[in-house]
Design an enzyme around this catalytic site. Structure first.
Site, mmCIF file in Angstrom:
data_model
loop_
_atom_site.group_PDB
_atom_site.id
_atom_site.type_symbol
_atom_site.label_atom_id
_atom_site.label_comp_id
_atom_site.label_asym_id
_atom_site.label_seq_id
_atom_site.Cartn_x
_atom_site.Cartn_y
_atom_site.Cartn_z
ATOM 1 N N TYR A 30 -4.941 37.881 34.786
ATOM 2 C CA TYR A 30 -3.754 38.446 33.992
ATOM 3 C C TYR A 30 -4.022 39.446 32.923
ATOM 4 O O TYR A 30 -3.606 40.530 32.893
ATOM 5 C CB TYR A 30 -3.128 37.047 33.395
ATOM 6 C CG TYR A 30 -2.257 37.373 32.156
ATOM 7 C CD1 TYR A 30 -0.722 38.038 32.667
ATOM 8 C CD2 TYR A 30 -2.471 37.307 31.103
ATOM 9 C CE1 TYR A 30 0.043 38.398 31.744
ATOM 10 C CE2 TYR A 30 -1.705 37.723 30.037
ATOM 11 C CZ TYR A 30 -0.423 38.280 30.242
ATOM 12 O OH TYR A 30 0.674 38.725 29.406
ATOM 13 N N SER A 32 -1.108 42.801 25.321
ATOM 14 C CA SER A 32 -1.384 41.552 24.920
ATOM 15 C C SER A 32 -3.050 41.723 24.120
ATOM 16 O O SER A 32 -3.571 42.622 24.605
ATOM 17 C CB SER A 32 -1.540 40.687 26.099
ATOM 18 O OG SER A 32 -2.104 39.606 25.583
ATOM 19 N N LYS A 73 -3.371 43.696 32.088
ATOM 20 C CA LYS A 73 -3.077 44.353 31.005
ATOM 21 C C LYS A 73 -3.919 45.262 30.624
ATOM 22 O O LYS A 73 -3.562 46.542 30.228
ATOM 23 C CB LYS A 73 -2.891 43.461 29.827
ATOM 24 C CG LYS A 73 -1.803 42.221 30.067
ATOM 25 C CD LYS A 73 -0.520 42.738 29.703
ATOM 26 C CE LYS A 73 0.744 41.922 30.244
ATOM 27 N NZ LYS A 73 1.896 42.514 30.530
HETATM 28 P P1 NAD Z 1 8.820 36.121 30.763
HETATM 29 O O1 NAD Z 1 8.260 35.602 32.218
HETATM 30 O O2 NAD Z 1 9.899 35.316 29.830
HETATM 31 O O3 NAD Z 1 9.687 37.678 30.851
HETATM 32 C C1 NAD Z 1 9.198 38.447 32.055
HETATM 33 C C2 NAD Z 1 10.729 38.780 32.582
HETATM 34 O O4 NAD Z 1 10.258 39.697 33.817
HETATM 35 C C3 NAD Z 1 11.431 37.574 33.361
HETATM 36 O O5 NAD Z 1 12.692 37.742 32.848
HETATM 37 C C4 NAD Z 1 10.979 38.066 34.909
HETATM 38 O O6 NAD Z 1 12.009 37.290 35.768
HETATM 39 C C5 NAD Z 1 10.965 39.334 34.713
HETATM 40 N N1 NAD Z 1 10.200 39.917 35.968
HETATM 41 C C6 NAD Z 1 8.891 39.671 36.201
HETATM 42 N N2 NAD Z 1 8.656 40.513 37.379
HETATM 43 C C7 NAD Z 1 9.726 41.250 37.742
HETATM 44 C C8 NAD Z 1 10.083 42.408 38.471
HETATM 45 N N3 NAD Z 1 9.047 42.780 39.330
HETATM 46 N N4 NAD Z 1 11.265 42.974 38.626
HETATM 47 C C9 NAD Z 1 11.921 42.596 37.907
HETATM 48 N N5 NAD Z 1 12.062 41.661 36.874
HETATM 49 C C10 NAD Z 1 10.577 40.923 36.924
HETATM 50 O O7 NAD Z 1 7.712 36.582 29.758
HETATM 51 P P2 NAD Z 1 7.539 36.899 28.488
HETATM 52 O O8 NAD Z 1 6.802 35.952 27.642
HETATM 53 O O9 NAD Z 1 8.936 37.255 27.779
HETATM 54 O O10 NAD Z 1 6.540 38.217 28.475
HETATM 55 C C11 NAD Z 1 7.017 39.506 28.554
HETATM 56 C C12 NAD Z 1 5.993 40.539 28.570
HETATM 57 O O11 NAD Z 1 5.456 40.431 27.572
HETATM 58 C C13 NAD Z 1 5.097 40.266 29.907
HETATM 59 O O12 NAD Z 1 4.659 41.640 30.241
HETATM 60 C C14 NAD Z 1 3.922 39.364 29.179
HETATM 61 O O13 NAD Z 1 2.794 39.821 30.019
HETATM 62 C C15 NAD Z 1 3.778 39.858 28.044
HETATM 63 N N6 NAD Z 1 3.135 39.099 26.850
HETATM 64 C C16 NAD Z 1 3.415 37.778 26.632
HETATM 65 C C17 NAD Z 1 2.878 37.112 25.721
HETATM 66 C C18 NAD Z 1 3.291 35.610 25.614
HETATM 67 O O14 NAD Z 1 2.719 34.861 25.240
HETATM 68 N N7 NAD Z 1 4.722 35.199 25.949
HETATM 69 C C19 NAD Z 1 1.986 37.448 25.092
HETATM 70 C C20 NAD Z 1 1.552 38.689 25.504
HETATM 71 C C21 NAD Z 1 2.117 39.610 26.323
HETATM 72 C C1 WQD Z 2 -3.541 28.635 22.022
HETATM 73 C C2 WQD Z 2 -4.649 27.473 21.538
HETATM 74 C C3 WQD Z 2 -5.837 26.308 23.344
HETATM 75 C C4 WQD Z 2 -2.594 23.648 24.892
HETATM 76 C C5 WQD Z 2 -2.546 32.607 26.262
HETATM 77 C C6 WQD Z 2 -2.782 33.802 27.093
HETATM 78 C C7 WQD Z 2 -2.939 35.135 26.383
HETATM 79 C C8 WQD Z 2 -1.235 35.284 25.776
HETATM 80 C C9 WQD Z 2 -0.924 34.009 25.203
HETATM 81 C C10 WQD Z 2 -0.050 36.874 27.115
HETATM 82 C C11 WQD Z 2 -6.069 27.542 22.680
HETATM 83 C C12 WQD Z 2 -5.129 25.521 22.678
HETATM 84 C C13 WQD Z 2 -3.396 24.801 24.156
HETATM 85 C C14 WQD Z 2 -3.065 22.498 24.843
HETATM 86 C C15 WQD Z 2 -4.589 23.137 23.073
HETATM 87 N N1 WQD Z 2 -0.117 35.568 26.626
HETATM 88 N N2 WQD Z 2 -4.312 24.469 23.264
HETATM 89 N N3 WQD Z 2 -4.134 22.146 23.719
HETATM 90 O O1 WQD Z 2 -4.634 30.891 24.629
HETATM 91 O O2 WQD Z 2 -4.305 32.162 22.729
HETATM 92 O O3 WQD Z 2 -3.280 32.623 24.830
HETATM 93 O O4 WQD Z 2 -1.031 33.068 25.646
HETATM 94 O O5 WQD Z 2 -0.669 37.680 27.139
HETATM 95 O O6 WQD Z 2 -3.132 36.027 27.272
HETATM 96 O O7 WQD Z 2 -4.284 33.625 27.544
HETATM 97 O O8 WQD Z 2 -2.698 30.641 23.718
HETATM 98 O O9 WQD Z 2 -0.945 28.710 23.466
HETATM 99 O O10 WQD Z 2 -2.699 28.768 25.726
HETATM 100 O O11 WQD Z 2 -3.457 28.501 23.419
HETATM 101 O O12 WQD Z 2 -5.610 22.774 22.222
HETATM 102 O O13 WQD Z 2 -2.456 21.730 25.382
HETATM 103 O O14 WQD Z 2 -4.254 26.331 21.742
HETATM 104 O O15 WQD Z 2 -6.993 25.927 23.972
HETATM 105 O O16 WQD Z 2 -7.232 27.575 21.957
HETATM 106 P P1 WQD Z 2 -3.823 31.596 24.147
HETATM 107 P P2 WQD Z 2 -2.219 28.995 24.358
#
Ligand code: NAD
Ligand code: WQD
Length: 330
Positions: free
Chosen positions: A150, A125, A154
């Site tokens: 979190y 991330s 990562k």
């Molecule tokens: P998500 O929660 O929708 O998907 C994660 C999946 O993993 C889920 O289906 C959950 O059931 C499964 N899971 C969790 N722990 C498990 C375990 N121990 N065994 C088996 N299954 C398990 O999340 P997502 O948004 O699809 O994110 C996927 C990956 O990307 C994550 O590692 C997350 O940290 C990373 N990521 C997400 C975002 C975002 O904003 N969505 C941003 C950056 C990184």
């Molecule tokens: C975006 C912007 C908020 C809600 C998070 C995780 C990051 C990554 C993605 C996994 C920010 C603003 C939000 C609201 C607002 N996930 N906001 N009103 O903060 O970039 O990242 O998700 O790795 O680790 O920290 O995303 O969607 O939460 O926020 O003004 O009700 O929207 O303050 O500036 P962010 P976000």
């Protein structure tokens, strides 16, 4: 070619499974549905016409993951999505995050080594950069202090991968939004949404009265925070590019996965309004603790080496996000 996809029933995982199938890989989903729904697996089947293999297994439990590796012969790599992802929850329950996010990677790496599977794509991330000093952020920007447990997980996972014998690519996602155009798969998170676009969708649907913009006094284009919002289908495709690259170049690497363009919170609201012809009720509130003022990706490395770039517009992403919200039963 068989690829283990941990977390393949989740938001990004399900979209990636669709793209893997489209180019001829055979994904094997390992997901215990702790933060997703079986409807995503059904959705994958409807979109692709393929009865995808799925193990309802917690991949942080070694003896469960062993069974998958022993049963499935000819695995050539893995994509590791499985992790908890709520920043807020990680502050309240950090141990839960260390245990699952780091534990699942360690167990997976162990099995990969044991079964001589040498290609891993890891979901990292942009949160690893903390608050960056220079924009846009390149892959060589340093890890700054993580804003949450979190984020720490990562950073720790990337460090573990650097020391492992397994060849890997960490993909540092920026802010994934939207859903597959069919609305058959999407984000089925158990928790109430905390991310901006899902909250905008809830306001549009009338489930939430209004959106609070977390501060308009930052040093940005309009005072609200800036992010790099990327359509989840573009993000999914980057995994296919990364896998092809890793199969040809067995080494360790990291790539930013974003669009390279920043959008402020207020711009995102107005983009959603225009794309969907819906007014969003919002007001300006206080800054959110630990919020990063502005972050967006430098894509030079990923475009050059993976030959990948985001192609779907943010307007389309807003439409797809709204279509998914309208389809959602829960
Ligand atoms: P998500 O929660 O929708 O998907 C994660 C999946 O993993 C889920 O289906 C959950 O059931 C499964 N899971 C969790 N722990 C498990 C375990 N121990 N065994 C088996 N299954 C398990 O999340 P997502 O948004 O699809 O994110 C996927 C990956 O990307 C994550 O590692 C997350 O940290 C990373 N990521 C997400 C975002 C975002 O904003 N969505 C941003 C950056 C990184
Ligand atoms: C975006 C912007 C908020 C809600 C998070 C995780 C990051 C990554 C993605 C996994 C920010 C603003 C939000 C609201 C607002 N996930 N906001 N009103 O903060 O970039 O990242 O998700 O790795 O680790 O920290 O995303 O969607 O939460 O926020 O003004 O009700 O929207 O303050 O500036 P962010 P976000």
């Amino acid at each position: 070619m068989k690829i283990i996809v941990t977390g393949g029933a989740g938001y990004i995982g399900s979209h990636t499974v669709v793209e893997l199938i489209a180019v001829g890989f055979q994904p094997i989903i390992v997901d215990n549905l702790c933060n997703s729904d079986v409807s995503n697996i059904q959705g994958i089947k409807e979109i692709t016409g393929v009865d995808v293999q799925w193990y309802n297994v917690d991949c942080s439990i070694e003896k469960k993951l062993v069974e998958v590796f022993e049963k499935e012969e000819g695995i050539i790599g893995a994509i590791h999505f499985a992790a908890y992802k709520s920043v807020e929850e990680s502050v309240r329950e950090p141990e839960k995050y260390y245990k699952n996010n780091i534990g699942s990677l360690e167990v997976l790496l162990e099995q990969m080594k044991k079964h001589k599977v040498n290609n891993l794509i890891f979901s990292s991330s942009c949160t690893v950069y903390g608050t960056p000093d220079i924009l846009p952020v390149t892959e060589s920007s340093p890890f700054k202090k993580a804003e949450s447990p979190y984020g720490e997980t990562k950073q720790m996972c990337e460090n573990i991968l650097q020391k492992s014998d397994v060849k890997s690519i960490s993909l540092r996602y920026f802010n994934p939004i939207g859903s597959h155009f069919s609305s058959l798969i999407g984000d089925c998170s158990a928790d109430k949404p905390c991310n901006l676009i899902p909250i905008i969708c809830e306001v549009a649907k009338g489930v939430r009265e209004k959106l609070i913009v977390n501060g308009d006094d930052y040093n940005t284009i309009d005072g609200s925070c800036v992010r790099d919002y990327i359509h989840v289908v573009d993000l999914a495709k980057s995994h296919v590019s990364a896998l092809h690259y890793l199969l040809k170049n067995p080494k360790k690497d990291v790539f930013n996965i974003g669009t390279g363009k920043g959008l402020s919170v207020i711009q995102a609201i107005s983009c959603f309004e225009k794309a969907n012809d819906k007014k969003i009720n919002y007001s300006i509130g206080h800054r959110r603790d630990g919020d990063v003022e502005e972050i967006y990706s430098d894509n030079a490395k990923v475009e050059k080496l993976l030959n990948w770039k985001a192609e779907i517009s943010v307007e389309t992403a807003m439409k797809d996000a709204w279509n998914w919200e309208k389809m959602k039963v829960k």
